[in-house]
Design an enzyme around this catalytic site. Structure first.
Site, PDB file in Angstrom:
ATOM      1  N   ASP A  55      39.141   2.364  25.972  1.00  0.00           N
ATOM      2  CA  ASP A  55      37.705   2.580  25.918  1.00  0.00           C
ATOM      3  C   ASP A  55      37.383   4.052  26.140  1.00  0.00           C
ATOM      4  OD1 ASP A  55      35.095   1.896  25.606  1.00  0.00           O
ATOM      5  OD2 ASP A  55      34.828   1.058  27.600  1.00  0.00           O
TER       6      ASP A  55
ATOM      7  N   ASN B 239      36.411   6.312  23.423  1.00  0.00           N
ATOM      8  CA  ASN B 239      36.575   7.193  22.259  1.00  0.00           C
ATOM      9  C   ASN B 239      35.255   7.832  21.832  1.00  0.00           C
ATOM     10  OD1 ASN B 239      39.170   6.235  22.222  1.00  0.00           O
ATOM     11  ND2 ASN B 239      38.926   4.997  20.374  1.00  0.00           N
TER      12      ASN B 239
ATOM     13  N   HIS C 243      37.721   8.129  17.656  1.00  0.00           N
ATOM     14  CA  HIS C 243      38.667   7.057  17.323  1.00  0.00           C
ATOM     15  C   HIS C 243      39.974   7.644  16.789  1.00  0.00           C
ATOM     16  CE1 HIS C 243      35.663   4.187  18.284  1.00  0.00           C
ATOM     17  NE2 HIS C 243      34.906   4.394  17.229  1.00  0.00           N
TER      18      HIS C 243
ATOM     19  N   SER D 112      37.234  -5.762  19.503  1.00  0.00           N
ATOM     20  CA  SER D 112      36.890  -7.095  19.985  1.00  0.00           C
ATOM     21  C   SER D 112      36.007  -7.793  18.958  1.00  0.00           C
ATOM     22  CB  SER D 112      36.168  -6.992  21.333  1.00  0.00           C
ATOM     23  OG  SER D 112      34.775  -6.958  21.131  1.00  0.00           O
TER      24      SER D 112
ATOM     25  N   LEU E   8      60.264  -2.808  22.736  1.00  0.00           N
ATOM     26  CA  LEU E   8      58.881  -2.962  23.207  1.00  0.00           C
ATOM     27  C   LEU E   8      58.153  -3.962  22.325  1.00  0.00           C
ATOM     28  CD1 LEU E   8      56.487  -1.922  25.029  1.00  0.00           C
ATOM     29  CD2 LEU E   8      55.984  -0.312  23.167  1.00  0.00           C
TER      30      LEU E   8
ATOM     31  N   LEU F  60      36.017  -6.981  32.062  1.00  0.00           N
ATOM     32  CA  LEU F  60      37.123  -7.411  31.196  1.00  0.00           C
ATOM     33  C   LEU F  60      36.714  -7.551  29.737  1.00  0.00           C
ATOM     34  CD1 LEU F  60      38.989  -9.998  33.451  1.00  0.00           C
ATOM     35  CD2 LEU F  60      39.536  -7.601  33.027  1.00  0.00           C
TER      36      LEU F  60
ATOM     37  N   GLU G  39      46.928  -7.310  38.100  1.00  0.00           N
ATOM     38  CA  GLU G  39      46.368  -6.229  38.916  1.00  0.00           C
ATOM     39  C   GLU G  39      45.485  -5.386  37.997  1.00  0.00           C
ATOM     40  OE1 GLU G  39      46.693  -5.857  42.142  1.00  0.00           O
ATOM     41  OE2 GLU G  39      48.018  -7.607  42.257  1.00  0.00           O
TER      42      GLU G  39
HETATM   43  C1  IPE Z   1      36.914   2.233  22.189  1.00  0.00           C
HETATM   44  O1  IPE Z   1      36.040   3.301  22.250  1.00  0.00           O
HETATM   45  C2  IPE Z   1      37.388   1.935  20.780  1.00  0.00           C
HETATM   46  C3  IPE Z   1      36.864   0.685  20.190  1.00  0.00           C
HETATM   47  C4  IPE Z   1      36.162  -0.229  20.754  1.00  0.00           C
HETATM   48  C5  IPE Z   1      37.207   0.501  18.796  1.00  0.00           C
HETATM   49  P1  IPE Z   1      34.476   3.065  22.167  1.00  0.00           P
HETATM   50  O2  IPE Z   1      34.081   3.110  20.735  1.00  0.00           O
HETATM   51  O3  IPE Z   1      34.098   1.816  22.888  1.00  0.00           O
HETATM   52  O4  IPE Z   1      33.938   4.338  22.917  1.00  0.00           O
HETATM   53  P2  IPE Z   1      32.663   4.447  23.877  1.00  0.00           P
HETATM   54  O5  IPE Z   1      32.729   3.332  24.882  1.00  0.00           O
HETATM   55  O6  IPE Z   1      31.468   4.344  23.001  1.00  0.00           O
HETATM   56  O7  IPE Z   1      32.820   5.790  24.496  1.00  0.00           O
HETATM   57 MG    MG Z   2      33.271   1.356  24.702  1.00  0.00          MG
END
Ligand code: IPE
Ligand code: MG
Length: 226
Positions: A2, A4, A19, A47, A113, A162, A174
């Site tokens: 999260d 980006n 991104h 998501s 991995l 979450l 954790e």
């Molecule tokens: C996470 O970064 C990447 C994706 C959900 C694809 P965000 O796009 O959620 O970035 P913020 O939260 O707006 O900074």
């Molecule tokens: Mg985000």
């Protein structure tokens, strides 16, 4: 993964630049993970609720996933990474769905991995889907259809929730919340999170002495939350 968009906005750049920088971070973390004892890494890339974003951002993300998957393929294979996409596939653009299949097939015998990438993913939907497959859902039969239990979940970008990620699998995870925006998250942050994880006492509902009687700790299954 999260942060980006905020990373980009702070630099006066369009969100997609964030991104793209986030994709570089993915490469760094995937390459560092095996050396830090991580055997399973699940990344939350998109998501099922992210479809609510503007169509231009969604399209740019889908294209970035497709290109990144294909351009990283040789490297992933050489490093023994097995790629697995979790989430719905029926709503992905055809080009991305094809790239996902190609990446999974090309890396199927990777043993270093297990890299699980959540795209069009919703934990609640995964649990509901698993339950629909079972005449009599039990915790064991559901667990067999869902992913491996998560030991450590790291969420970057400063949010503390979450957001429908691995809700079942995180029963005893954790949780570590990092203020770092995902494009700035690197090997040192991962090391620091693992150090913190190692210092925590995990009891799984038992008493400290009983928990301490276990043998070797299992390999860390980290999950980095997008
Ligand atoms: C996470 O970064 C990447 C994706 C959900 C694809 P965000 O796009 O959620 O970035 P913020 O939260 O707006 O900074
Ligand atoms: Mg985000």
């Amino acid at each position: 993964m999260d942060g980006n968009g905020r990373w980009a906005a702070r630099r006066g750049l369009p969100r997609i630049a964030g991104h793209r920088a986030g994709a570089e971070s993915v490469r760094r973390v995937v390459e560092a993970a095996p050396g830090l004892g991580i055997g399973v890494l699940t990344l939350y890339a998109f998501s099922s609720d992210n479809w609510k974003r503007p169509p231009e951002e969604v399209a740019a993300l889908m294209e970035l996933f497709r290109r990144h998957l294909l351009s990283e393929l040789d490297r992933l294979r050489a490093n023994g990474v097995r790629v697995e996409i979790i989430g719905r596939r029926d709503r992905l653009p055809a080009g991305l769905a094809a790239a996902v299949e190609a990446a999974e097939a090309a890396t199927a015998d990777g043993r270093v991995l297990r890299l699980r990438i959540a795209v069009d993913y919703s934990a609640r939907e995964s649990i509901a889907r698993a339950a629909r497959h079972l005449a009599e859902p039990t915790t064991e039969s559901l667990a067999a259809l869902l992913g491996p239990p998560v030991d450590l979940l790291i969420r970057t970008g400063g949010e503390q929730r979450l957001s429908d990620f691995l809700l079942w699998e995180c029963a005893y995870a954790e949780l570590i919340f990092s203020e770092r925006m995902w494009p700035d998250f690197g090997e040192q942050d991962l090391r620091a999170a693992l150090r913190e994880f190692t210092g925590r006492e995990r009891r799984f509902g038992a008493l400290p002495s009983a928990a301490a009687c276990g043998s070797e700790p299992p390999p860390v299954r980290a999950s980095l939350r997008a």
